[in-house]
Design a protein around this motif. Structure first.
Motif, PDB file in Angstrom:
ATOM      1  N   SER A  21       0.849  -1.199   0.000  1.00 35.46           N
ATOM      2  CA  SER A  21       0.000   0.000   0.000  1.00 35.46           C
ATOM      3  C   SER A  21       0.879   1.242   0.000  1.00 35.46           C
ATOM      4  N   LEU A  22       2.006   1.141   0.662  1.00 38.51           N
ATOM      5  CA  LEU A  22       3.031   2.198   0.575  1.00 38.51           C
ATOM      6  C   LEU A  22       4.331   1.490   0.208  1.00 38.51           C
ATOM      7  N   ASP A  23       4.993   2.027  -0.799  1.00 31.62           N
ATOM      8  CA  ASP A  23       6.154   1.325  -1.324  1.00 31.62           C
ATOM      9  C   ASP A  23       7.380   2.243  -1.273  1.00 31.62           C
ATOM     10  N   ILE A  34       0.222  23.885   3.370  1.00 29.02           N
ATOM     11  CA  ILE A  34      -1.048  23.137   3.259  1.00 29.02           C
ATOM     12  C   ILE A  34      -0.741  22.107   2.194  1.00 29.02           C
ATOM     13  N   PHE A  35      -0.496  20.901   2.649  1.00 26.71           N
ATOM     14  CA  PHE A  35       0.030  19.881   1.759  1.00 26.71           C
ATOM     15  C   PHE A  35      -1.082  18.930   1.334  1.00 26.71           C
ATOM     16  N   GLY A  36      -1.327  18.887   0.041  1.00 30.03           N
ATOM     17  CA  GLY A  36      -2.391  18.018  -0.470  1.00 30.03           C
ATOM     18  C   GLY A  36      -1.839  16.682  -0.928  1.00 30.03           C
ATOM     19  N   LEU A  37      -2.439  15.606  -0.409  1.00 28.44           N
ATOM     20  CA  LEU A  37      -2.095  14.253  -0.873  1.00 28.44           C
ATOM     21  C   LEU A  37      -3.234  13.816  -1.787  1.00 28.44           C
ATOM     22  N   LEU A  38      -2.963  13.785  -3.077  1.00 30.09           N
ATOM     23  CA  LEU A  38      -4.028  13.453  -4.021  1.00 30.09           C
ATOM     24  C   LEU A  38      -3.703  12.143  -4.721  1.00 30.09           C
ATOM     25  N   GLY A  39      -4.722  11.379  -4.971  1.00 32.93           N
ATOM     26  CA  GLY A  39      -4.512  10.105  -5.655  1.00 32.93           C
ATOM     27  C   GLY A  39      -5.818   9.376  -5.791  1.00 32.93           C
ATOM     28  N   GLY A  44      -2.990   4.819  -1.480  1.00 37.24           N
ATOM     29  CA  GLY A  44      -2.154   4.725  -0.278  1.00 37.24           C
ATOM     30  C   GLY A  44      -2.239   5.952   0.608  1.00 37.24           C
ATOM     31  N   LYS A  45      -3.139   6.906   0.256  1.00 31.31           N
ATOM     32  CA  LYS A  45      -3.249   8.157   1.025  1.00 31.31           C
ATOM     33  C   LYS A  45      -3.700   7.886   2.470  1.00 31.31           C
ATOM     34  N   THR A  46      -4.797   7.129   2.598  1.00 29.15           N
ATOM     35  CA  THR A  46      -5.339   6.872   3.940  1.00 29.15           C
ATOM     36  C   THR A  46      -4.368   6.035   4.769  1.00 29.15           C
ATOM     37  N   THR A  47      -3.689   5.097   4.105  1.00 29.91           N
ATOM     38  CA  THR A  47      -2.691   4.279   4.823  1.00 29.91           C
ATOM     39  C   THR A  47      -1.597   5.196   5.370  1.00 29.91           C
ATOM     40  N   GLY A 213       1.104   3.491  -3.951  1.00 30.86           N
ATOM     41  CA  GLY A 213       1.976   3.627  -2.771  1.00 30.86           C
ATOM     42  C   GLY A 213       3.230   4.436  -3.023  1.00 30.86           C
ATOM     43  N   LYS A 214       3.267   5.157  -4.176  1.00 26.58           N
ATOM     44  CA  LYS A 214       4.469   5.949  -4.495  1.00 26.58           C
ATOM     45  C   LYS A 214       4.058   7.362  -4.887  1.00 26.58           C
TER      46      LYS A 214
END
Lengths: 250, 427
Positions: A21-23, A34-39, A44-47, A213-214
């Motif tokens: 899930s995260l590699d 304000i850092f956006g994790l988009l995907g 793998g964002k929630t993980t 996951g990347k």
């Protein structure tokens, strides 16, 4: 800017899962961003957020939050972070005030300080007159705002937001985003996930597009759009990097 | 940390307060249960039972034996004898049909000539003995001995009747017939020896006396209240497992559990809040049951629970039993993913623990293997501790082994819950 979250080679594979899930995930988030994790779904964002919040443990790798090592200073880390989960995470039969006073007390807030913070936050988000109403009687937008307050009562240095505006009307969304911007101005670093790409484009100072996951790309929204051929907005960048196929998974 | 614990207790209080229906059920149902069960079971312990069981008696004998059986059954505090239905004297066929259809629980069929044949058989036997001893009149002409066949008193039972009841009744009738036979043998000897004046002592030589423990010089005679109040109080206390586990599963489905896991508060403190609140409920349940047993039971014609000098020790037992129940509830609430899992599992497991623990059937009456298993039921530990206080005049030190087991059960179940949660997060 000073680094506030440093993630080094973080990997996570769930029991019985075939893929990570995260590699080998590495990321550096600076103070005040304000850092956006988009995907896409399953990227793998929630993980990642669950690991950073201490909900689950990584398979390998390490990270620090405000120079605190995750597995040695879990309690100290939890004191300086705030988490706003995607679900409402409130007791439906308790009033807004009761919910907030309880969750605030879990951060060690007490007495008049706690009461005043609850009142101020409810007032700022337009909920003061509903302070003594049960959460189960609230609309989705109202619950979303109380959910947000529950994560920020203790003035966290770092705030994790998982889809904070999902399912709310435009008015509530504007109030929430406005409040978050104010919070950021006062020094809180925000890590944010969302599927609303236009909202992320306006709201985030920095973005990482994550898949499998990347990290596929990282930078300011403007830089990312500029670096992608024929991209007019963040959605074009997103499609260009992650493809058009559906990501349904069970 | 104490402040966080206090706030967790307060939160649990508010959650319960908002679910008044649930709280009323939590307090009311155990009271209804204890009153109902005690009223029903009271007849098993009471010496003077007002509600007699009607049994059918078909008398084809019309002699001394059948009259004695009739009189003894009629005199008993358990049965009332029915010899006719709708003013029509009973026959074996009618009685059999009525019993097998469940209209009556049992029928006793006394065969014809039972009294005469019994007397004949006894006379023959006694005569033989007397002759062999040389007491018989040698000049007397010996009549030819009549052939007497074995007689059979037939019993019919409603198939729904419990085996223990059946065994008890059969034993009683057997004893009654033995007494009649003995009396007849004595009488026959007297007649043969021609000693009508100097009667044999026919009263039983061996008698029984039950020596019971005493508290304050008063006999502690077991009654339905002393057995039922502790047993069903424990049962009610353990039912706390259901609302507690549902409360925990709800926290998971609402997401509040996840939020709490991200807060700087150990899971043990959150569980501590639940433990304290539910322990208070358990104590309330216990005191309500005691109040009912002391003040309401006498008004219902039941004996009052004697708590004189016992209340402190009983409260301690209730407290430790509550802890054990809460530990079990926490474990179920931690492992269960849905209310559909926690509620039926919680309810069924409490019933199993009660059955195994001796709430319904005393442990000594269980098969050997079940007696061993019973030792592992926390309800058995609690029940034994209550009996130590109420029936065996036990002191605090007599309760220590059971109290230790109850606390150990709480510690083990709560630790398992914490470890399970930790392991789940490491997946």
């Amino acid at each position: 800017m000073k680094s506030i979250i440093q993630i080094s080679n973080l990997s996570k594979i769930y029991k019985d899962a075939e893929m990570y899930s995260l590699d080998n995930f590495s990321l550096d988030i600076k103070e005040g961003q304000i850092f956006g994790l988009l995907g896409p779904n399953g990227a793998g964002k929630t993980t990642l957020i669950s690991i950073l919040c201490g909900l689950i443990k990584p398979t390998s790798g390490s990270f620090t939050i405000d120079n605190l090592v995750y597995d040695k200073n879990t309690n100290d880390i939890q004191k300086i972070i705030g988490v706003v989960p995607q679900e409402y995470a409130l007791y439906p039969t308790l009033t807004a005030r009761e919910n907030l006073e309880y969750f605030g007390s879990m951060y060690g807030l007490k007495g008049n300080n706690l009461k005043e913070k609850v009142i101020d936050s409810l007032d700022f988000l337009g909920l003061l007159k509903f302070a003594d109403k049960r959460i189960e009687t609230f609309s989705g937008g109202m619950k979303r705002r109380v959910n947000l307050i529950a994560g920020i009562l203790h003035n966290p240095k770092i705030l994790f937001l998982d889809e904070p505006t999902v399912g709310v009307d435009v008015h509530s969304k504007n109030v929430i985003i406005g409040y978050l911007k104010e919070l950021n101005k006062s020094g809180t670093t925000i890590i944010y996930t969302s599927h609303h790409l236009s909202e992320a484009q306006d709201f985030c100072t920095d973005i990482a597009i994550v898949d499998h996951g990347k990290i596929y790309a990282e930078g300011t929204p403007k830089d990312l759009i500029g670096a992608t051929a024929n991209a007019r907005n963040l959605e074009d960048v997103f499609i260009s990097l992650t493809g058009k196929e559906l990501r349904d998974a069970v | 940390m104490l402040y966080k614990l206090w706030m967790s207790v307060y939160k649990e209080f508010l959650l319960l307060k908002r679910d008044m229906g649930g709280v009323i059920t939590l307090f009311l149902m155990p009271l209804v249960l204890i009153i109902t069960v005690t009223l029903i079971q009271d007849s098993s312990y009471k010496k003077g039972n007002e509600s007699k069981i009607p049994i059918l008696l078909v008398d084809y004998d019309k002699g001394n034996v059948s009259k004695t059986i009739f009189d003894n059954l009629q005199k008993s505090k358990v049965f009332s004898v029915v010899t006719a239905i709708d003013n029509v004297p009973l026959t074996e066929t009618v009685a059999k049909e009525a019993v097998f259809k469940g209209k009556y629980q049992m029928a006793v069929i006394i065969p014809s000539h039972l009294s005469a044949d019994l007397q004949e058989k006894i006379d023959q036997n006694v005569q033989k003995i007397v002759s062999s001893l040389g007491f018989a009149d040698s000049s007397a002409v010996k009549p030819k001995a009549k052939l007497v066949n074995q007689k059979e008193v037939r019993l019919y039972f409603d198939p729904a009747v419990e085996l223990s009841f059946k065994a008890g009744v059969m034993n009683g009738i057997d004893k009654m017939i033995s007494q009649i036979e003995t009396k007849s043998i004595y009488t026959a000897f007297q007649e043969q020896l021609g000693e009508e004046d100097s009667k044999f002592e026919q009263k039983s030589f061996i008698t029984f006396k039950e020596i019971v423990p005493k508290i304050n010089n008063k006999d502690i005679t077991p009654n339905s209240v002393q057995h039922n109040v502790p047993a069903w109080t424990l049962f009610a206390i353990f039912f706390i497992v259901i609302p507690l586990s549902i409360n925990m599963v709800k926290e998971k489905s609402q997401g509040t559990f996840v939020r709490l896991r991200t807060n700087p508060v150990p899971n043990a403190v959150v569980l501590g809040g639940k433990t304290v609140m539910y322990l208070i409920i358990c104590q309330f349940q216990f005191y309500m049951m005691v109040v009912v047993a002391v003040f309401l039971f006498p008004r219902l014609g039941l004996p009052a629970l004697n708590v004189e000098g016992n209340l402190t020790l009983m409260s301690i037992v209730a407290l430790f039993s509550g802890l054990a129940a809460i530990g079990f509830g926490i474990l179920i609430g931690t492992i269960a993913k849905t209310q559909e899992q926690s509620a039926p599992f919680g309810a069924t497991s409490v019933i199993i623990l009660a059955a195994v623990g001796g709430v319904w059937v005393p442990v000594f009456a269980m098969p050997k293997i079940m007696q061993v298993i019973a030792q592992s039921s926390p309800m058995n530990w609690g029940l034994e501790a209550f009996y130590d206080v109420l029936l065996r005049n036990g002191t605090f030190w007599d309760l220590v082994p059971e109290l230790f087991l109850l606390v150990a059960f709480f510690v083990v179940t709560t630790t398992l819950a914490l470890l399970y949660d930790k392991k789940k997060r490491a997946v």
